[in-house]
Design a protein around this motif. Structure first.
Motif, PDB file in Angstrom:
ATOM      1  N   THR A   1       0.817  -1.211   0.000  1.00 34.85           N
ATOM      2  CA  THR A   1       0.000   0.000   0.000  1.00 34.85           C
ATOM      3  C   THR A   1       0.852   1.263   0.000  1.00 34.85           C
ATOM      4  O   THR A   1       0.571   2.221  -0.738  1.00 34.85           O
ATOM      5  N   ASP A   2       1.906   1.283   0.826  1.00 36.43           N
ATOM      6  CA  ASP A   2       2.705   2.497   0.978  1.00 36.43           C
ATOM      7  C   ASP A   2       3.510   2.832  -0.268  1.00 36.43           C
ATOM      8  O   ASP A   2       3.469   3.965  -0.763  1.00 36.43           O
ATOM      9  N   SER A   3       4.287   1.873  -0.771  1.00 35.96           N
ATOM     10  CA  SER A   3       5.118   2.179  -1.939  1.00 35.96           C
ATOM     11  C   SER A   3       4.245   2.489  -3.146  1.00 35.96           C
ATOM     12  O   SER A   3       4.579   3.360  -3.954  1.00 35.96           O
ATOM     13  N   SER A   4       3.095   1.821  -3.270  1.00 35.04           N
ATOM     14  CA  SER A   4       2.193   2.101  -4.386  1.00 35.04           C
ATOM     15  C   SER A   4       1.619   3.509  -4.272  1.00 35.04           C
ATOM     16  O   SER A   4       1.470   4.225  -5.278  1.00 35.04           O
ATOM     17  N   THR A   5       1.310   3.933  -3.055  1.00 29.38           N
ATOM     18  CA  THR A   5       0.807   5.293  -2.838  1.00 29.38           C
ATOM     19  C   THR A   5       1.844   6.329  -3.241  1.00 29.38           C
ATOM     20  O   THR A   5       1.533   7.321  -3.905  1.00 29.38           O
TER      21      THR A   5
ATOM     22  N   TYR B   1       1.913  -7.858  -7.396  1.00 25.48           N
ATOM     23  CA  TYR B   1       1.334  -6.615  -6.897  1.00 25.48           C
ATOM     24  C   TYR B   1       2.137  -5.406  -7.379  1.00 25.48           C
ATOM     25  O   TYR B   1       1.576  -4.359  -7.691  1.00 25.48           O
ATOM     26  N   ALA B   2       3.459  -5.538  -7.431  1.00 31.16           N
ATOM     27  CA  ALA B   2       4.284  -4.460  -7.969  1.00 31.16           C
ATOM     28  C   ALA B   2       3.939  -4.208  -9.430  1.00 31.16           C
ATOM     29  O   ALA B   2       3.837  -3.057  -9.878  1.00 31.16           O
ATOM     30  N   ARG B   3       3.709  -5.282 -10.180  1.00 33.35           N
ATOM     31  CA  ARG B   3       3.336  -5.129 -11.593  1.00 33.35           C
ATOM     32  C   ARG B   3       1.953  -4.503 -11.733  1.00 33.35           C
ATOM     33  O   ARG B   3       1.711  -3.717 -12.654  1.00 33.35           O
ATOM     34  N   CYS B   4       1.064  -4.847 -10.814  1.00 33.15           N
ATOM     35  CA  CYS B   4      -0.274  -4.261 -10.828  1.00 33.15           C
ATOM     36  C   CYS B   4      -0.194  -2.744 -10.667  1.00 33.15           C
ATOM     37  O   CYS B   4      -0.846  -1.988 -11.400  1.00 33.15           O
ATOM     38  N   ALA B   5       0.622  -2.292  -9.689  1.00 29.74           N
ATOM     39  CA  ALA B   5       0.781  -0.852  -9.462  1.00 29.74           C
ATOM     40  C   ALA B   5       1.479  -0.184 -10.638  1.00 29.74           C
ATOM     41  O   ALA B   5       1.084   0.899 -11.078  1.00 29.74           O
ATOM     42  N   ALA B   6       2.533  -0.822 -11.153  1.00 26.30           N
ATOM     43  CA  ALA B   6       3.272  -0.245 -12.277  1.00 26.30           C
ATOM     44  C   ALA B   6       2.369  -0.081 -13.497  1.00 26.30           C
ATOM     45  O   ALA B   6       2.437   0.933 -14.218  1.00 26.30           O
ATOM     46  N   GLU B   7       1.501  -1.066 -13.713  1.00 30.62           N
ATOM     47  CA  GLU B   7       0.576  -0.981 -14.853  1.00 30.62           C
ATOM     48  C   GLU B   7      -0.427   0.147 -14.636  1.00 30.62           C
ATOM     49  O   GLU B   7      -0.747   0.897 -15.565  1.00 30.62           O
ATOM     50  N   ARG B   8      -0.913   0.289 -13.414  1.00 34.10           N
ATOM     51  CA  ARG B   8      -1.899   1.324 -13.112  1.00 34.10           C
ATOM     52  C   ARG B   8      -1.338   2.717 -13.374  1.00 34.10           C
ATOM     53  O   ARG B   8      -2.022   3.594 -13.927  1.00 34.10           O
TER      54      ARG B   8
ATOM     55  N   ARG C   1      -8.949   5.489  -2.664  1.00 33.98           N
ATOM     56  CA  ARG C   1      -9.586   4.521  -3.556  1.00 33.98           C
ATOM     57  C   ARG C   1      -9.498   4.920  -5.019  1.00 33.98           C
ATOM     58  O   ARG C   1      -9.517   4.055  -5.906  1.00 33.98           O
ATOM     59  N   ASP C   2      -9.384   6.193  -5.300  1.00 34.00           N
ATOM     60  CA  ASP C   2      -9.245   6.633  -6.695  1.00 34.00           C
ATOM     61  C   ASP C   2      -7.802   6.553  -7.180  1.00 34.00           C
ATOM     62  O   ASP C   2      -7.545   6.666  -8.376  1.00 34.00           O
ATOM     63  N   LEU C   3      -6.865   6.355  -6.276  1.00 32.98           N
ATOM     64  CA  LEU C   3      -5.446   6.333  -6.641  1.00 32.98           C
ATOM     65  C   LEU C   3      -4.878   4.921  -6.662  1.00 32.98           C
ATOM     66  O   LEU C   3      -4.108   4.560  -7.559  1.00 32.98           O
ATOM     67  N   LEU C   4      -5.271   4.100  -5.683  1.00 34.80           N
ATOM     68  CA  LEU C   4      -4.696   2.763  -5.546  1.00 34.80           C
ATOM     69  C   LEU C   4      -5.533   1.719  -6.277  1.00 34.80           C
ATOM     70  O   LEU C   4      -6.761   1.776  -6.248  1.00 34.80           O
ATOM     71  N   PRO C   5      -4.894   0.740  -6.905  1.00 35.04           N
ATOM     72  CA  PRO C   5      -5.638  -0.381  -7.486  1.00 35.04           C
ATOM     73  C   PRO C   5      -6.380  -1.149  -6.396  1.00 35.04           C
ATOM     74  O   PRO C   5      -5.873  -1.332  -5.286  1.00 35.04           O
TER      75      PRO C   5
ATOM     76  N   LYS D   1      -6.892  -4.226  -6.100  1.00 33.55           N
ATOM     77  CA  LYS D   1      -6.164  -5.437  -5.728  1.00 33.55           C
ATOM     78  C   LYS D   1      -5.170  -5.162  -4.609  1.00 33.55           C
ATOM     79  O   LYS D   1      -4.954  -6.004  -3.722  1.00 33.55           O
ATOM     80  N   ILE D   2      -4.560  -3.977  -4.627  1.00 32.02           N
ATOM     81  CA  ILE D   2      -3.575  -3.624  -3.609  1.00 32.02           C
ATOM     82  C   ILE D   2      -4.269  -3.175  -2.328  1.00 32.02           C
ATOM     83  O   ILE D   2      -3.812  -3.488  -1.219  1.00 32.02           O
ATOM     84  N   ILE D   3      -5.385  -2.478  -2.448  1.00 35.81           N
ATOM     85  CA  ILE D   3      -6.135  -2.075  -1.259  1.00 35.81           C
ATOM     86  C   ILE D   3      -6.573  -3.305  -0.462  1.00 35.81           C
ATOM     87  O   ILE D   3      -6.530  -3.314   0.773  1.00 35.81           O
ATOM     88  N   ASN D   4      -6.953  -4.349  -1.154  1.00 35.59           N
ATOM     89  CA  ASN D   4      -7.510  -5.532  -0.494  1.00 35.59           C
ATOM     90  C   ASN D   4      -6.481  -6.605  -0.161  1.00 35.59           C
ATOM     91  O   ASN D   4      -6.830  -7.618   0.439  1.00 35.59           O
ATOM     92  N   LYS D   5      -5.218  -6.418  -0.544  1.00 34.80           N
ATOM     93  CA  LYS D   5      -4.224  -7.452  -0.290  1.00 34.80           C
ATOM     94  C   LYS D   5      -3.918  -7.548   1.193  1.00 34.80           C
ATOM     95  O   LYS D   5      -4.022  -6.562   1.936  1.00 34.80           O
TER      96      LYS D   5
END
Length: 608
Positions: free
Chosen positions: A247-251, A281-288, A523-527, A529-533
């Motif tokens: 959550t933190d690094s993705s934010t 999860y890192a790929r999910c954030a990178a794609e987002r 919620r508008d910024l994070l995927p 999948k990452i919020i719920n992990k």
């Protein structure tokens, strides 16, 4: 590495002493050395990243390391026009001991006034920087590194057995203790002053947990503004970001992308081991965020490479094994030309993201039952003869035992040094040389010092000190510097910490939901999948790999064989750990094996 060191007190060969103290660190500080010495004092700053300097004027000497933000406009101008050390000197003359309250950001500084025989040492609010000190024979000695401070002839290097015990307990040596007798470390937000031959300590800042109930929308607006400002203020063209997929690094990556209005470079570490890899999860954030993603899969051979680096770079033994992936992640960024990285450390500790916060709610709820029911009904049932050791009463018995243990000591109920009698782990002479109760006392002191009666805030305050300042920030800061990277922590911006501390407790942990407000506000910024992990962490499959990769296993075996000669841990217990690691408990026992191995490796690399 950037750092400062020096002393106040009469010393003849002062120029030789500057060189000796600088060379005492292993490795010796790199970069430009700024220095000044006289019969009564010495100050020096080693500046590789350009964040350390000195200033001497009108009988006053100041030295500083870090990136402080001066809230006073005149001091801010001096810092920009000349340098921050000059601003500290001028600020001290104008404001005295209130100066650090007018500074934000990461910093450590020393101000010396030899004619007045006065001095002041200060550390930033979260402990992003480090500062050690000793007061011996009329000499006040200080240094970013414990090695620098202990090199002064008035101090010396005598290992404190209690520090070794603390290391085995905490896997690092928490402030204020250091490895060496007589050398202490400043705590976050602390000031040490010398006046009239007397040394005193005080906190110029303490976390304020007074709740501000402004409503969700108002809090969300303020949060997003502070997040934007914190990232914007430290962004630079040569800046990349860690991306673990948490959550933190993705934010941080999402906020940095929004600030720039363009994709950013991210660096992620993967593990080819079941239960450890979070690259999806890192790929999910990178794609987002459309990031330019750089991935590196850590191999067992990389651990063998990293161990001597870790032993060399830390000024004290350090046992957090995630230093390995941190180093390789930063190293990958430096190899492609980056000089700065943003890290997400701190979000869990200020917004309520650690799993133990929710878990401890279950135990604290026990005390909502009337005492008569707890003592007259529940506890007798939990201890029924012949039944209490069998399911389900065994579970109830364990629950009651842990609940009655109380916070904060309940948090350490699974500590290796609590799970087995000490006389089966430690050598008799070592047990007689230490006081095991001081580790629990240190936890209790910080827990009870919290400016809040709520156990959630108290646990978070405990984590600000022990999890962040003593451990994670040391891990990340030292390993990034070793790789040639300067790291920044936008979620530990002073404005962010103050904002988070003022949130109502149920905005942090709502029921069993961790960091409720943080996730809802993003919620508008994070995927999704990452919020719920689920919470995972940056773990290392050391326990498993050391049984599968011969060179790593050999290094472990040789290190523990050498460590047996130290006379601190029972040889039989070391053998027991190795035997248990070869079975289904590889990861569990791998933790203590790593901690012990790194202690031996550090001692071999730093014994003079």
């Amino acid at each position: 590495m950037d750092g400062i060191f020096g002393w106040l007190g009469d010393h003849g060969a002062h120029q030789d002493l500057i060189r000796h103290m600088r060379g005492a660190a292993n490795p010796a500080p790199e970069g430009l050395l700024h220095e000044h010495s006289s019969q009564m004092l010495g100050v020096a700053a080693s500046s590789r990243f350009g964040k350390a300097d000195i200033h001497v004027e009108n009988g006053l000497a100041a030295t500083l390391t870090g990136r402080p933000v001066f809230l006073d406009e005149e001091l801010a101008f001096i810092a920009r026009d000349r340098n921050p050390a000059t601003a500290v000197a001028h600020g001290w003359i104008r404001h005295g001991e209130t100066l650090p309250t007018l500074m934000h950001g990461n910093f450590a500084f020393a101000v010396l006034e030899p004619l007045k025989k006065k001095a002041c040492l200060v550390l930033d609010r979260v402990g992003a920087e480090r500062l050690c000190y000793a007061y011996r024979g009329g000499h006040l000695v200080f240094g970013t590194s414990a090695q620098n401070a202990s090199a002064h002839p008035a101090v010396g290097r005598v290992i404190d057995p209690q520090a070794i015990y603390d290391y085995l307990y905490f896997h690092t040596i928490p402030a204020p203790r250091s490895l060496y007798q007589g050398v202490h470390k400043l705590l976050p937000g602390q000031m040490v002053t010398l006046k009239n031959g007397q040394l005193s300590t005080a906190f110029y800042w303490q976390a304020d947990y007074t709740p501000v109930d402004a409503g969700f929308d108002a809090h969300r607006s303020d949060f997003r503004t502070v997040l934007d400002e914190a990232v914007r203020d430290i962004d630079a063209p040569s800046t990349a970001a860690f991306l673990s997929g948490g959550t933190d690094s993705s934010t941080v990556v999402g906020a940095l992308t929004a600030v720039r209005g363009a994709p950013v470079d991210t660096f992620s570490i993967g593990f080819d081991a079941d239960g450890f890899d979070e690259m999806e999860y890192a790929r999910c954030a990178a794609e987002r965020y459309g990031s330019r993603s750089h991935e590196y899969y850590l191999k067992p051979a990389d651990i063998v490479t990293a161990i001597p680096v870790i032993a060399r770079e830390y000024d004290e033994p350090f046992g957090n094994d995630s230093a390995v992936p941190t180093y390789f992640c930063a190293k990958a960024a430096r190899e492609v030309g980056f000089e700065h990285m943003l890290a997400g450390d701190g979000g869990d500790e200020i917004f309520g993201g650690n799993a133990r916060y929710a878990k401890q709610k279950l135990f604290e709820n026990y005390f909502r039952l009337p005492a008569a029911i707890r003592r007259g009904v529940v506890e007798p049932i939990a201890h029924l003869p012949g039944l209490s050791d069998h399911f389900p009463l065994a579970k109830l018995k364990s629950y009651v035992r842990q609940a009655n243990m109380g916070l904060p000591l309940r948090l350490e109920s699974y500590n290796f040094l609590h799970r087995t009698p000490l006389d089966q782990i430690l050598a008799p002479d070592f047990i007689h040389a230490v006081d095991p109760s001081t580790a629990d006392a240190a936890l209790t002191e910080v827990y009870e010092r919290t400016a809040s009666d709520h156990y959630i805030n108290r646990m978070m305050h405990l984590d600000l000190k022990f999890t962040l300042a003593d451990n994670d920030l040391r891990k990340v800061g030292t390993m990034t510097e070793a790789a040639g990277i300067e790291v920044h922590y936008p979620l530990l911006d002073d404005r962010m910490v103050a904002f988070a501390n003022h949130l109502p407790v149920d905005y942090k942990v709502r029921g069993q939901m961790l960091r409720w407000f943080f996730k809802e506000a993003l919620r508008d910024l994070l995927p999704e999948k990452i919020i719920n992990k689920s919470k995972h962490g940056f773990g290392l499959p050391f326990g498993v790999w050391s049984t599968q990769y011969a060179p790593l296993g050999d290094l472990v075996g040789d290190s523990l064989a050498d460590f047996k000669q130290r006379g601190w841990i029972q040889p039989a217990y070391l053998d027991h750990m190795l035997a248990m690691q070869r079975g289904p408990y590889a990861s569990y026992y791998g933790v203590m094996i790593w901690v012990t191995m790194m202690l031996e490796q550090w001692l071999q690399a730093n014994e003079h």
